[in-house]
Design a protein around this motif. Sequence first.
Motif, PDB file in Angstrom:
ATOM      1  N   MET A  33      53.460 -92.830  62.449  1.00 32.80           N
ATOM      2  CA  MET A  33      53.321 -91.366  62.376  1.00 32.80           C
ATOM      3  C   MET A  33      54.097 -90.882  61.154  1.00 32.80           C
ATOM      4  N   ASP A  34      53.460 -90.899  59.997  1.00 33.25           N
ATOM      5  CA  ASP A  34      54.189 -90.625  58.761  1.00 33.25           C
ATOM      6  C   ASP A  34      53.757 -89.306  58.118  1.00 33.25           C
ATOM      7  N   GLY A  35      54.720 -88.651  57.449  1.00 33.54           N
ATOM      8  CA  GLY A  35      54.399 -87.457  56.658  1.00 33.54           C
ATOM      9  C   GLY A  35      55.026 -86.168  57.178  1.00 33.54           C
ATOM     10  N   ASN A  36      55.977 -86.269  58.108  1.00 35.43           N
ATOM     11  CA  ASN A  36      56.585 -85.058  58.686  1.00 35.43           C
ATOM     12  C   ASN A  36      57.304 -84.203  57.636  1.00 35.43           C
ATOM     13  N   ARG A  37      58.030 -84.867  56.727  1.00 35.81           N
ATOM     14  CA  ARG A  37      58.826 -84.087  55.759  1.00 35.81           C
ATOM     15  C   ARG A  37      57.929 -83.456  54.695  1.00 35.81           C
ATOM     16  N   ARG A  38      56.883 -84.187  54.284  1.00 35.50           N
ATOM     17  CA  ARG A  38      55.949 -83.602  53.315  1.00 35.50           C
ATOM     18  C   ARG A  38      55.224 -82.413  53.930  1.00 35.50           C
ATOM     19  N   HIS A  51      59.659 -82.547  61.860  1.00 29.18           N
ATOM     20  CA  HIS A  51      59.807 -83.639  62.833  1.00 29.18           C
ATOM     21  C   HIS A  51      59.423 -83.150  64.234  1.00 29.18           C
ATOM     22  N   ALA A  77      58.455 -94.359  65.881  1.00 32.43           N
ATOM     23  CA  ALA A  77      59.118 -93.054  65.924  1.00 32.43           C
ATOM     24  C   ALA A  77      60.351 -93.011  65.029  1.00 32.43           C
ATOM     25  N   ASN A  82      65.501 -95.924  58.766  1.00 32.21           N
ATOM     26  CA  ASN A  82      65.670 -94.464  58.787  1.00 32.21           C
ATOM     27  C   ASN A  82      67.121 -94.036  59.017  1.00 32.21           C
ATOM     28  N   ARG A  85      68.911 -92.417  56.072  1.00 33.63           N
ATOM     29  CA  ARG A  85      68.665 -91.028  55.643  1.00 33.63           C
ATOM     30  C   ARG A  85      69.952 -90.219  55.802  1.00 33.63           C
ATOM     31  N   GLU A  89      69.896 -85.354  58.728  1.00 35.39           N
ATOM     32  CA  GLU A  89      68.542 -85.661  59.214  1.00 35.39           C
ATOM     33  C   GLU A  89      68.581 -86.620  60.408  1.00 35.39           C
ATOM     34  N   LEU A  93      67.197 -85.982  64.172  1.00 35.09           N
ATOM     35  CA  LEU A  93      66.208 -86.832  64.856  1.00 35.09           C
ATOM     36  C   LEU A  93      66.754 -87.344  66.190  1.00 35.09           C
TER      37      LEU A  93
HETATM   38  C1  IPE Z   1      57.837 -89.889  59.563  1.00 32.44           C
HETATM   39  O1  IPE Z   1      57.802 -88.863  58.615  1.00 32.44           O
HETATM   40  C2  IPE Z   1      58.868 -89.624  60.635  1.00 32.44           C
HETATM   41  C3  IPE Z   1      60.074 -90.469  60.536  1.00 32.44           C
HETATM   42  C4  IPE Z   1      60.260 -91.416  59.677  1.00 32.44           C
HETATM   43  C5  IPE Z   1      61.112 -90.194  61.501  1.00 32.44           C
HETATM   44  P1  IPE Z   1      58.785 -88.874  57.374  1.00 32.44           P
HETATM   45  O2  IPE Z   1      60.092 -88.294  57.789  1.00 32.44           O
HETATM   46  O3  IPE Z   1      58.853 -90.233  56.784  1.00 32.44           O
HETATM   47  O4  IPE Z   1      58.090 -87.875  56.388  1.00 32.44           O
HETATM   48  P2  IPE Z   1      57.635 -88.179  54.910  1.00 32.44           P
HETATM   49  O5  IPE Z   1      56.869 -89.458  54.919  1.00 32.44           O
HETATM   50  O6  IPE Z   1      58.878 -88.288  54.066  1.00 32.44           O
HETATM   51  O7  IPE Z   1      56.792 -87.006  54.512  1.00 32.44           O
END
Ligand code: IPE
Length: 332
Positions: A33-38, A51, A77, A82, A85, A89, A93
Motif C-alpha cells: 500500500m504505497d503512496g500515502n505521503r505523495r 497515512h 503496513a 520505515n 523515517r 513520522e 504511524l
Molecule cells: C506507504 O506510503 C505507507 C508506509 C510506508 C507506512 P509512503 O509513506 O511510503 O508514501 P510515499 O510512497 O512516500 O508517497
Amino acid sequence: MSWIRDKELSLIERLCANVLKAGPVPKHVAFIMDGNRRYAKKCHVERQEGHSQGFEKLAETLRWCLNLGICEVTVYAFSIENFKRSKEEVDGLMELARQKFTRLLEEKEKLQKHEVCIRVIGDLSLLPLDIQKLIAQAVLETKDYSKCFLNVCFAYTSRHEISNAVREVAWGVQEGLIEPRDVTESLLDQCLYTSHSPDPDLLIRTSGEVRLSDFLLWQTSHSCLVFQSILWPEYTFWNLCEAILRYQYNYTAIQKSRELYSRDRARLQSETDQTWVQQNMFCVEHRNEEEKTKTFQRLLLQCQTDREHRTQNFLRALERKREFFLQSLCTN
Ligand code: IPE
Ligand code: IPE
Ligand code: MG
C-alpha cells in the motif's frame, strides 16, 4: 473507522464483480500500500492525514475483496526500513496502529460475524510494548476464525523473516529435534511467519514504484505481480478489478509454473532420500538382488517416515514457542 466497511457494492460494481467471478479469482492477494505521503502532498494535507486515509482505504479494499470472494489478504503496513523515517513520522504511524488495534478489539463482533482471522507478521519485539500487547490480544482472540484471513505485515521485511526462519531451524537442530539433512525448502517455508498461508496468487503495488521493497520475496516467486500508478489512498474498486483481470490473463502460465515447481520439489526430496539410504545400506549383507531391493524399499520408507515424524514434532514445538510468546504478552 472500522477495519472492514459495511458499505455494500453499487449495482454496477456488483455486476462487474459477478463477471469477474465467472473466471478464476485469486484466493490470496497481497498489497504494497504505497503512496500515502505523495497523496498528502498532492492534496495539501498533513502527512499523517495521508497515512490515516491510507488505513481507511484498507478497510474499503477489504470489503471489496470479501465481495469478490478473495478470502485472504496480506498487506505491507510498516517495514523495518520505515523505522529510519523521522521520529515524528514513526511516532505518528505507531499512534495510528495503537488506535486501530484498540478499535479492532472493541469491534470484536464484526470480526466474529465475518469470521476474520487476523495475523500480524513481522518482528513484534521491535515495536513499543503496548502495541505488542494489543497485537497479541487481537491475534489470539481471532486465531480460530477461518472464513477469511487478514495478514498485516508490521515491522516486517522479507530478509528479516528468512533470517529468522533459518535461526529457528538452527534451534531445532541444536535441540536435537531435527537433523541437518531434514532442512529443505519445504521446512524453511514452514518456519516463515507466513507458514499458515498459501503463497499469494496476486501481488499489487500502488504508486507506480516497480520494486518489492523486501516484501514476501520468498512467497511471490510464482505470483502474478501487478504494478499500478495510482496512489494508495486513491485506490478504487476498478483498480482492483483491473489487477484481477491481469491475474486472469496470466492464470494458466502461473498455474503451470507452480505445478512444475512442486513436481520438481517432490522429485528432489525423493532423490535426496534415495542417496541417503544408498549411503547407509553398506552395513547390510544381502543374499541376492531381490533381497537388496526389498531392503532398499524398506529403508527408504523408514527414512521418509522418520523425517516426517521429526519435522512434525519440530514444527509443533515451534508453534508452541510462538503461541507462548503471544500469551506471555497478554498476561504480563
Ligand atoms: C506507504 O506510503 C505507507 C508506509 C510506508 C507506512 P509512503 O509513506 O511510503 O508514501 P510515499 O510512497 O512516500 O508517497
Ligand atoms: C514499502 O513502501 C513499505 C510499505 C508500503 C509499508 P516504502 O515506501 O517504504 O518503500 P521504498 O522505500 O519506496 O522502497
Ligand atoms: Mg513509499
